[in-house]
Design a protein around this motif. Structure first.
Motif, PDB file in Angstrom:
ATOM      1  N   THR A  80       1.317   1.790  -3.249  1.00 38.20           N
ATOM      2  CA  THR A  80       0.813   0.950  -2.162  1.00 38.20           C
ATOM      3  C   THR A  80       1.866  -0.097  -1.801  1.00 38.20           C
ATOM      4  OG1 THR A  80      -0.191  -0.673  -3.661  1.00 38.20           O
ATOM      5  CG2 THR A  80      -1.552   1.211  -2.965  1.00 38.20           C
ATOM      6  N   PHE A  81       1.755  -0.623  -0.600  1.00 41.13           N
ATOM      7  CA  PHE A  81       2.687  -1.668  -0.172  1.00 41.13           C
ATOM      8  C   PHE A  81       2.588  -2.873  -1.098  1.00 41.13           C
ATOM      9  CE2 PHE A  81       3.333  -5.673   2.103  1.00 41.13           C
ATOM     10  CZ  PHE A  81       4.666  -5.530   2.470  1.00 41.13           C
ATOM     11  N   GLU A  82       1.360  -3.295  -1.414  1.00 40.13           N
ATOM     12  CA  GLU A  82       1.149  -4.495  -2.216  1.00 40.13           C
ATOM     13  C   GLU A  82       1.830  -4.392  -3.575  1.00 40.13           C
ATOM     14  OE1 GLU A  82      -1.191  -2.859  -0.590  1.00 40.13           O
ATOM     15  OE2 GLU A  82      -1.655  -4.333   1.002  1.00 40.13           O
ATOM     16  N   ALA A  83       1.651  -3.251  -4.256  1.00 39.84           N
ATOM     17  CA  ALA A  83       2.238  -3.086  -5.588  1.00 39.84           C
ATOM     18  C   ALA A  83       3.766  -3.094  -5.519  1.00 39.84           C
ATOM     19  CB  ALA A  83       1.743  -1.790  -6.221  1.00 39.84           C
ATOM     20  N   LYS A  84       4.324  -2.361  -4.566  1.00 37.99           N
ATOM     21  CA  LYS A  84       5.780  -2.269  -4.474  1.00 37.99           C
ATOM     22  C   LYS A  84       6.400  -3.580  -3.969  1.00 37.99           C
ATOM     23  CE  LYS A  84       5.433   1.772  -2.274  1.00 37.99           C
ATOM     24  NZ  LYS A  84       5.793   3.056  -1.617  1.00 37.99           N
ATOM     25  N   PHE A  85       5.687  -4.267  -3.100  1.00 40.21           N
ATOM     26  CA  PHE A  85       6.182  -5.548  -2.592  1.00 40.21           C
ATOM     27  C   PHE A  85       6.279  -6.570  -3.722  1.00 40.21           C
ATOM     28  CE2 PHE A  85       5.589  -9.769  -0.742  1.00 40.21           C
ATOM     29  CZ  PHE A  85       6.540  -9.773   0.264  1.00 40.21           C
ATOM     30  N   GLU A  86       5.246  -6.641  -4.563  1.00 39.70           N
ATOM     31  CA  GLU A  86       5.265  -7.594  -5.677  1.00 39.70           C
ATOM     32  C   GLU A  86       6.296  -7.198  -6.730  1.00 39.70           C
ATOM     33  OE1 GLU A  86       3.931 -10.383  -5.498  1.00 39.70           O
ATOM     34  OE2 GLU A  86       2.515 -10.079  -3.852  1.00 39.70           O
ATOM     35  N   LEU A  87       6.524  -5.902  -6.913  1.00 35.30           N
ATOM     36  CA  LEU A  87       7.566  -5.461  -7.842  1.00 35.30           C
ATOM     37  C   LEU A  87       8.940  -5.900  -7.330  1.00 35.30           C
ATOM     38  CD1 LEU A  87       8.660  -3.912 -10.280  1.00 35.30           C
ATOM     39  CD2 LEU A  87       8.535  -1.805  -8.907  1.00 35.30           C
ATOM     40  N   GLU A 109      11.479   0.719   5.689  1.00 38.04           N
ATOM     41  CA  GLU A 109      11.464   2.030   6.345  1.00 38.04           C
ATOM     42  C   GLU A 109      10.045   2.599   6.399  1.00 38.04           C
ATOM     43  OE1 GLU A 109      13.547   6.432   5.762  1.00 38.04           O
ATOM     44  OE2 GLU A 109      14.441   4.669   4.818  1.00 38.04           O
ATOM     45  N   GLU A 110       9.345   2.513   5.290  1.00 34.63           N
ATOM     46  CA  GLU A 110       7.981   3.048   5.221  1.00 34.63           C
ATOM     47  C   GLU A 110       7.037   2.315   6.170  1.00 34.63           C
ATOM     48  OE1 GLU A 110       6.579   2.842   1.215  1.00 34.63           O
ATOM     49  OE2 GLU A 110       8.231   4.059   0.400  1.00 34.63           O
ATOM     50  N   GLU A 111       7.061   0.991   6.122  1.00 40.48           N
ATOM     51  CA  GLU A 111       6.121   0.209   6.917  1.00 40.48           C
ATOM     52  C   GLU A 111       6.445   0.246   8.407  1.00 40.48           C
ATOM     53  OE1 GLU A 111       3.276  -1.157   5.479  1.00 40.48           O
ATOM     54  OE2 GLU A 111       4.095   0.094   3.883  1.00 40.48           O
ATOM     55  N   THR A 112       7.724   0.384   8.741  1.00 39.47           N
ATOM     56  CA  THR A 112       8.108   0.535  10.145  1.00 39.47           C
ATOM     57  C   THR A 112       7.575   1.855  10.687  1.00 39.47           C
ATOM     58  OG1 THR A 112      10.126  -0.777   9.817  1.00 39.47           O
ATOM     59  CG2 THR A 112      10.037   0.639  11.760  1.00 39.47           C
ATOM     60  N   ALA A 113       7.701   2.909   9.885  1.00 37.28           N
ATOM     61  CA  ALA A 113       7.210   4.228  10.296  1.00 37.28           C
ATOM     62  C   ALA A 113       5.694   4.221  10.480  1.00 37.28           C
ATOM     63  CB  ALA A 113       7.599   5.275   9.261  1.00 37.28           C
ATOM     64  N   VAL A 120       6.103  -5.496   7.837  1.00 34.97           N
ATOM     65  CA  VAL A 120       7.533  -5.480   8.188  1.00 34.97           C
ATOM     66  C   VAL A 120       8.077  -6.899   8.231  1.00 34.97           C
ATOM     67  CG1 VAL A 120       9.194  -4.976  10.024  1.00 34.97           C
ATOM     68  CG2 VAL A 120       7.458  -3.280   9.424  1.00 34.97           C
ATOM     69  N   ALA A 121       7.313  -7.822   8.826  1.00 41.82           N
ATOM     70  CA  ALA A 121       7.740  -9.222   8.901  1.00 41.82           C
ATOM     71  C   ALA A 121       7.866  -9.829   7.505  1.00 41.82           C
ATOM     72  CB  ALA A 121       6.746 -10.029   9.733  1.00 41.82           C
ATOM     73  N   LYS A 122       6.911  -9.530   6.629  1.00 42.02           N
ATOM     74  CA  LYS A 122       6.967 -10.032   5.247  1.00 42.02           C
ATOM     75  C   LYS A 122       8.226  -9.549   4.532  1.00 42.02           C
ATOM     76  CE  LYS A 122       3.366 -10.104   2.574  1.00 42.02           C
ATOM     77  NZ  LYS A 122       2.153  -9.712   1.815  1.00 42.02           N
ATOM     78  N   VAL A 123       8.567  -8.291   4.770  1.00 48.73           N
ATOM     79  CA  VAL A 123       9.754  -7.724   4.117  1.00 48.73           C
ATOM     80  C   VAL A 123      11.030  -8.364   4.674  1.00 48.73           C
ATOM     81  CG1 VAL A 123      11.113  -5.632   3.735  1.00 48.73           C
ATOM     82  CG2 VAL A 123       8.618  -5.546   3.561  1.00 48.73           C
ATOM     83  N   TYR A 124      11.089  -8.528   6.001  1.00 49.01           N
ATOM     84  CA  TYR A 124      12.263  -9.166   6.605  1.00 49.01           C
ATOM     85  C   TYR A 124      12.480 -10.556   5.992  1.00 49.01           C
ATOM     86  CZ  TYR A 124      13.174  -5.866  10.462  1.00 49.01           C
ATOM     87  OH  TYR A 124      13.528  -4.767  11.215  1.00 49.01           O
TER      88      TYR A 124
END
Length: 319
Positions: A80-87, A109-113, A120-124
């Motif tokens: 999930t985005f949440e798990a990978k983002f926190e990792l 790449e995943e969230e843009t797709a 995407v904004a959080k990742v940027y």
């Protein structure tokens, strides 16, 4: 410790995370291990990956127990985005910046797709913080611009302000001091009703003035930050910034700036009056304006162990 255990029993993940952040230094190793094990179990049950990240981080940094591989397996399993983002954020906290960037790039790449523009904004923004850490300020500002553009399209005013404050700080780091100050001034009227952002803004001003060795102004900004942070999650951060400035002044033997300014804090925070008066007494003693017997009387009034430790810390400052 009991307060944390109670929050765990109530399954209040947000409160557990807040208490860990503020009270982790008060726990002995055995107490800390017990609390972290229970908090980690709760995080897994609730799938609160932010709390899980925090427990893994404290295990690693405070107890020397490496559980990062457990988080990696979990993130792969959950996908999930949440798990990978926190990792990715955990990697950042542990100083593994390239690993963090690699995971963020994959998430981008995943969230843009998927068209998940908020993610995407959080990742940027998170990637921008890493490039700032690497002193790649131009890249950091570019990524912040992209995050701001998305938040503007989403109409997320609070995130726009948050990114804007940090963007101004990066400008300062890159050498654009006057533009940074002007930007922060422009944001100030917009955050007057948002305590956390107001604290961040004043602490940004504090760092700018401290870097310019304008310690009177830096202490004034610490005062504003502490006043607005009172009773919030930012209180420890603001107090830590004040202690950093005081430490620098003691290192530079600039005791006069300390004892001339510290009364501001004693009057603004009467519950900490004894502590601030003891800081003033130590500065006067260091400057040859108070006897050892006199300064001891002020120090003896302080009963909070953390404050006693800080007074000892300042008293031992030397070049």
């Amino acid at each position: 410790m009991e307060e944390i255990l109670k929050a765990i029993e109530e399954r209040n993940c947000k409160k557990v995370a807040e208490l860990l952040y503020h009270k982790v230094d008060e726990l002995g190793d055995e107490e800390l291990k017990e609390v972290l094990e229970k908090a980690k179990k709760l995080a897994l049950e609730c799938e609160d990956f932010e709390l899980y990240k925090l427990t893994i981080y404290y295990f690693h940094e405070l107890l020397g127990i490496d559980m990062v591989n457990e988080f990696e397996k979990l993130a792969e399993e959950k996908d999930t985005f949440e798990a990978k983002f926190e990792l990715a954020d955990l990697y950042y906290l542990l100083g593994e910046l390239e690993k963090s960037l690699d995971l963020y790039r994959a998430l981008l790449e995943e969230e843009t797709a998927k068209g998940n523009v908020e993610n995407v904004a959080k990742v940027y923004y998170s990637m921008a913080l890493i490039h700032e850490e690497l002193q790649e300020y131009e890249k950091a500002l570019e990524l912040m611009d992209r995050a701001e553009e998305i938040y503007r399209d989403l109409g997320d005013e609070e995130q726009l302000l948050r990114v804007g404050i940090h963007r101004a700080y990066v400008l300062f780091e890159s050498g654009e001091v006057y533009e940074a100050k002007a930007m922060l001034a422009g944001l100030l009227p917009k955050v007057l009703d948002k305590k956390d952002l107001l604290v961040e803004l004043h602490l940004s001003f504090e760092e700018i003035f401290e870097d310019d060795e304008n310690y009177d102004a830096a202490l004034q900004e610490c005062l504003y930050a502490l006043i607005h942070a009172k009773g919030t999650d930012y209180e420890d951060v603001a107090f830590g910034s004040l202690m950093d400035v005081l430490w620098q002044l003691f290192l530079e033997d600039d005791f006069e700036t300390v004892y001339l300014n510290i009364d501001m804090f004693a009057r603004a925070f009467p519950d900490m009056k004894d502590f601030f008066e003891a800081v003033k007494a130590i500065a006067l003693y260091k400057d040859g304006k108070m006897s050892e017997e006199e300064v001891s009387k002020y120090i003896e009034k302080v009963t909070d162990q953390r404050q006693i430790d800080l007074l000892e810390f300042l008293g031992e400052a030397e070049l």
